[in-house]
Write a protein that holds these residues in place. Structure first.
Motif, PDB file in Angstrom:
ATOM      1  N   VAL A 141       0.695  -1.301  -0.059  1.00 17.52           N
ATOM      2  CA  VAL A 141       0.075   0.049   0.153  1.00 17.52           C
ATOM      3  C   VAL A 141       0.996   1.225  -0.187  1.00 17.52           C
ATOM      4  O   VAL A 141       0.338   2.304  -0.249  1.00 17.52           O
ATOM      5  N   LEU A 142       2.175   1.117   0.284  1.00 19.81           N
ATOM      6  CA  LEU A 142       2.990   2.226   0.400  1.00 19.81           C
ATOM      7  C   LEU A 142       3.428   2.680  -1.019  1.00 19.81           C
ATOM      8  O   LEU A 142       3.662   1.904  -2.006  1.00 19.81           O
ATOM      9  N   ARG A 143       3.360   3.850  -1.455  1.00 19.56           N
ATOM     10  CA  ARG A 143       4.056   4.447  -2.599  1.00 19.56           C
ATOM     11  C   ARG A 143       5.572   4.360  -2.553  1.00 19.56           C
ATOM     12  O   ARG A 143       6.084   4.024  -1.684  1.00 19.56           O
ATOM     13  N   PRO A 144       6.191   4.274  -4.027  1.00 19.87           N
ATOM     14  CA  PRO A 144       7.447   4.007  -4.116  1.00 19.87           C
ATOM     15  C   PRO A 144       8.529   4.852  -2.942  1.00 19.87           C
ATOM     16  O   PRO A 144       9.612   4.220  -2.645  1.00 19.87           O
ATOM     17  N   ASN A 145       8.200   6.197  -2.938  1.00 21.88           N
ATOM     18  CA  ASN A 145       8.828   6.752  -1.808  1.00 21.88           C
ATOM     19  C   ASN A 145       8.361   7.178  -0.367  1.00 21.88           C
ATOM     20  O   ASN A 145       8.567   7.897   0.265  1.00 21.88           O
ATOM     21  N   GLY A 146       7.397   6.206  -0.302  1.00 19.57           N
ATOM     22  CA  GLY A 146       6.874   6.364   0.745  1.00 19.57           C
ATOM     23  C   GLY A 146       7.607   5.733   2.288  1.00 19.57           C
ATOM     24  O   GLY A 146       8.874   5.531   1.999  1.00 19.57           O
ATOM     25  N   VAL A 147       7.056   6.119   3.562  1.00 17.73           N
ATOM     26  CA  VAL A 147       7.897   5.649   4.786  1.00 17.73           C
ATOM     27  C   VAL A 147       6.998   4.978   5.492  1.00 17.73           C
ATOM     28  O   VAL A 147       5.619   5.131   5.644  1.00 17.73           O
TER      29      VAL A 147
END
Length: 280
Positions: A141-147
């Motif tokens: 569920v995280l975007r590629p540059n998520g945290v």
């Protein structure tokens, strides 16, 4: 740790599971949702700013959100927050907080689309997850540059009355090994470069607040009524012997924080499953 605070023996809230009692203790939280919300400390805004950055407007998932204490801090910082928890009772309390969306769901099956959030935050709950199933879901569920941000409030038991209080709530579990999420994250191969730091803060409690703090612990919630009453009498005695009304009793905490970003493997696997979801 990056702070210079002394490292006390830890005391973990949403208590670390014990073998043979995990299910009963985890389910006990729903029954004490009101006490959990009233008695547990919030999280320092500085801790979330360290995890999420200084900006505003991120799409944030609070996973295992409970009554929404951490989600409320994220919303106050200007982010769009979805609070997800498997407990209907917890979410009923969470829904009373302004500015939050809520959904029933578990870390092992997150009810959101691929690459749909900028951050996943978890307060006092990551050690309850089935990590083999939950970490792929979080990475999904995280975007590629998520945290991914993990937070635990831990009472500073160097203070004598706090040590007595934590011993009353946790029994022989006090001073046990602290759960370390770093090996779990790195061994999954889905997260890279885990960073950690610590923040100090305090919670002001009156007599009833200290009682509710004790009642919110799963170890106490599963006791028989007579045994629970005996524990709460000990809690009252601690307050009566320590507090100086009308001044509140200040409970000192450390908030241990961890942040990690999806690895190249996680980003590659995600693109095989579905395209990146657009910002809402």
């Amino acid at each position: 740790m990056t702070t210079e605070d002394p490292v006390p023996e830890p005391a973990t809230d949403r208590d670390t599971p014990e073998t043979g009692s995990n299910a009963a203790r985890a389910q006990a939280f729903g029954a004490v949702a009101t006490a959990y919300d009233a008695g547990r400390p919030t999280f320092p805004a500085e801790a979330l700013t360290w995890i999420l950055g200084p900006g505003r407007g991120l799409q944030v998932l609070d996973l295992g959100a409970g009554t929404g204490k951490l989600a409320a801090v994220a919303a106050a910082l200007g982010h769009d927050v979805i609070a997800v928890d498997p407990s209907q009772e917890m979410l009923e309390v969470c829904r009373r907080r302004p500015g939050l969306d809520t959904m029933m769901g578990a870390a092992e099956s997150i009810p959101l689309a691929h690459a749909s959030v900028d951050a996943v935050i978890v307060g006092q709950a990551f050690h309850w997850f089935d990590h083999a199933r939950a970490l792929p879901e979080i990475a999904r569920v995280l975007r590629p540059n998520g945290v991914l941000g993990l937070l635990w409030n831990r009472a500073d038991i160097v203070v004598p009355w706090v040590r007595r209080m934590v011993h009353t709530m946790q029994g022989d579990a006090i001073g046990g090994d602290r759960f370390d999420p770093v090996p779990v994250l790195l061994q999954s191969g889905l997260f890279a470069l885990v960073e950690d730091t610590r923040f100090r803060h305090w919670q002001d409690l009156d007599r009833n607040g200290l009682r509710q703090l004790a009642q919110s612990h799963s170890r106490i919630a599963v006791l028989t009524e007579s045994r629970r009453d005996a524990v709460l009498e000990q809690v009252d005695a601690i307050y009566d012997n320590t507090a100086r009304p009308p001044e509140p009793l200040r409970m000192p905490y450390f908030t241990d924080c961890y942040r990690a970003r999806p690895s190249d493997l996680a980003n590659y696997r995600r693109t095989l499953d579905a395209p990146v979801a657009p910002h809402l």
